[in-house]
Write an enzyme that holds these catalytic residues in place. Structure first.
Site, short mmCIF file in Angstrom:
data_model
loop_
_atom_site.label_atom_id
_atom_site.label_comp_id
_atom_site.label_asym_id
_atom_site.label_seq_id
_atom_site.Cartn_x
_atom_site.Cartn_y
_atom_site.Cartn_z
N CYS A 95 -1.58 0.82 7.50
CA CYS A 95 -3.05 0.17 7.43
C CYS A 95 -3.33 -0.81 6.54
O CYS A 95 -3.48 -1.97 7.17
CB CYS A 95 -3.78 1.63 6.95
SG CYS A 95 -3.26 2.91 8.18
N ARG A 96 -3.39 -0.59 5.30
CA ARG A 96 -3.93 -1.76 4.55
C ARG A 96 -3.14 -2.89 4.35
O ARG A 96 -3.52 -4.10 4.54
CB ARG A 96 -4.33 -0.95 3.14
CG ARG A 96 -5.58 -0.03 3.33
CD ARG A 96 -5.81 0.66 1.84
NE ARG A 96 -4.63 1.79 1.80
CZ ARG A 96 -4.29 2.44 0.99
NH1 ARG A 96 -5.32 2.30 -0.38
NH2 ARG A 96 -3.13 3.14 0.59
N SER A 97 -1.65 -2.68 3.89
CA SER A 97 -0.94 -4.01 3.56
C SER A 97 -0.60 -4.74 4.91
O SER A 97 -0.61 -5.82 4.85
CB SER A 97 0.13 -3.34 2.86
OG SER A 97 1.00 -2.58 3.40
N ASN A 146 2.16 1.29 4.37
CA ASN A 146 2.58 0.04 5.03
C ASN A 146 2.03 0.26 6.75
O ASN A 146 3.04 -0.57 7.46
CB ASN A 146 4.13 -0.32 4.86
CG ASN A 146 4.35 -1.74 5.35
OD1 ASN A 146 5.61 -2.12 5.51
ND2 ASN A 146 3.39 -2.62 5.12
N CYS A 204 0.60 -1.21 -0.01
CA CYS A 204 -0.08 0.04 0.00
C CYS A 204 0.87 1.33 0.12
O CYS A 204 1.86 1.08 -0.49
CB CYS A 204 -0.96 0.10 1.38
SG CYS A 204 -0.14 -0.11 2.90
N ASP A 206 -7.83 3.81 1.11
CA ASP A 206 -7.01 4.28 2.18
C ASP A 206 -7.87 5.02 3.43
O ASP A 206 -8.61 5.71 3.32
CB ASP A 206 -6.18 5.34 1.24
CG ASP A 206 -5.04 6.00 2.46
OD1 ASP A 206 -5.29 5.81 3.71
OD2 ASP A 206 -4.36 6.88 2.21
P1 4NP Z 1 -1.93 2.77 4.15
O1 4NP Z 1 -2.21 4.14 4.83
O2 4NP Z 1 -1.20 3.36 2.81
O3 4NP Z 1 -2.84 1.88 4.04
O4 4NP Z 1 -0.77 2.44 5.17
C1 4NP Z 1 -1.85 5.41 4.97
C2 4NP Z 1 -0.80 5.54 5.94
C3 4NP Z 1 -0.26 6.63 6.06
C4 4NP Z 1 -0.31 7.76 4.95
C5 4NP Z 1 -1.27 7.68 4.09
C6 4NP Z 1 -1.74 6.41 3.75
N1 4NP Z 1 0.22 8.97 5.22
O5 4NP Z 1 -0.03 9.93 4.28
O6 4NP Z 1 1.10 8.94 6.08
#
Ligand code: 4NP
Length: 164
Positions: A20-22, A18, A15, A132
């Site tokens: 939340c989703r992955s 790294n 994602c 996201d």
């Molecule tokens: P992820 O979510 O891609 O599912 O881990 C996010 C985590 C952090 C951020 C964006 C999306 N960020 O902008 O810091």
């Protein structure tokens, strides 16, 4: 009797951050693989296209959602995807189209694994992208978990059909 140890099938969930989703997909798929006695056949990791959260544990909201569903992912730590991953992993699975196009731009050699969307493996759901949840509320994390869980069931079916 000769004992042949098959190479492991290697799966990388990707994602943006790294956190939340992955890691949710990593934790869900790891539990599935453990429950089905396949830990010696399937290797799992997750990574982010971005570098902001390298070394961090999964977001506390993602961890809480997973914990409520029986999955502990507190040991996972964020890392950034790199072009060598496409030579190592058999499945490189992006959460959304933006992650996918970033990954496609990183593939150096046509013979390397081509990234795909995780939701290509979904069984019951028609959404193509895992949204996201970072800037939203807790319900976004529940939604991510439900989507990822469905796709992980389908992914394991695909691995069983094509590799095991
Ligand atoms: P992820 O979510 O891609 O599912 O881990 C996010 C985590 C952090 C951020 C964006 C999306 N960020 O902008 O810091």
């Amino acid at each position: 009797m000769r004992c042949i140890v098959a190479n492991k099938v290697k799966v990388l969930f990707v994602c943006l951050g790294n956190i939340c989703r992955s890691p949710t997909a990593h934790g869900v798929f790891r539990k599935l693989v453990i429950d089905q006695g396949l830990t010696d056949r399937i290797e799992i990791d997750s990574a982010g296209t971005g570098a902001w959260h390298i070394g961090k544990a999964p977001d506390s909201r993602a961890q809480a959602t997973a914990r409520n569903r029986g999955i502990d992912m507190s040991d996972l730590r964020a890392r950034q995807v790199d072009s060598g991953d496409f030579m190592v992993y058999d499945y490189v699975l992006a959460m959304d189209e933006s992650n996918l196009s970033n990954l496609q731009a990183m593939v150096l050699d046509k013979s390397n694994t081509q990234p795909k969307l995780l939701m290509d493996y979904a069984l019951a759901r028609s959404e193509r992208e895992v949204p996201d949840p970072y800037y939203g509320g807790d319900e976004g994390f529940e939604h991510v978990f439900d989507m990822v869980e469905d796709a992980c069931f389908g992914l394991l079916e695909d691995i069983r059909a094509n590799h095991l």
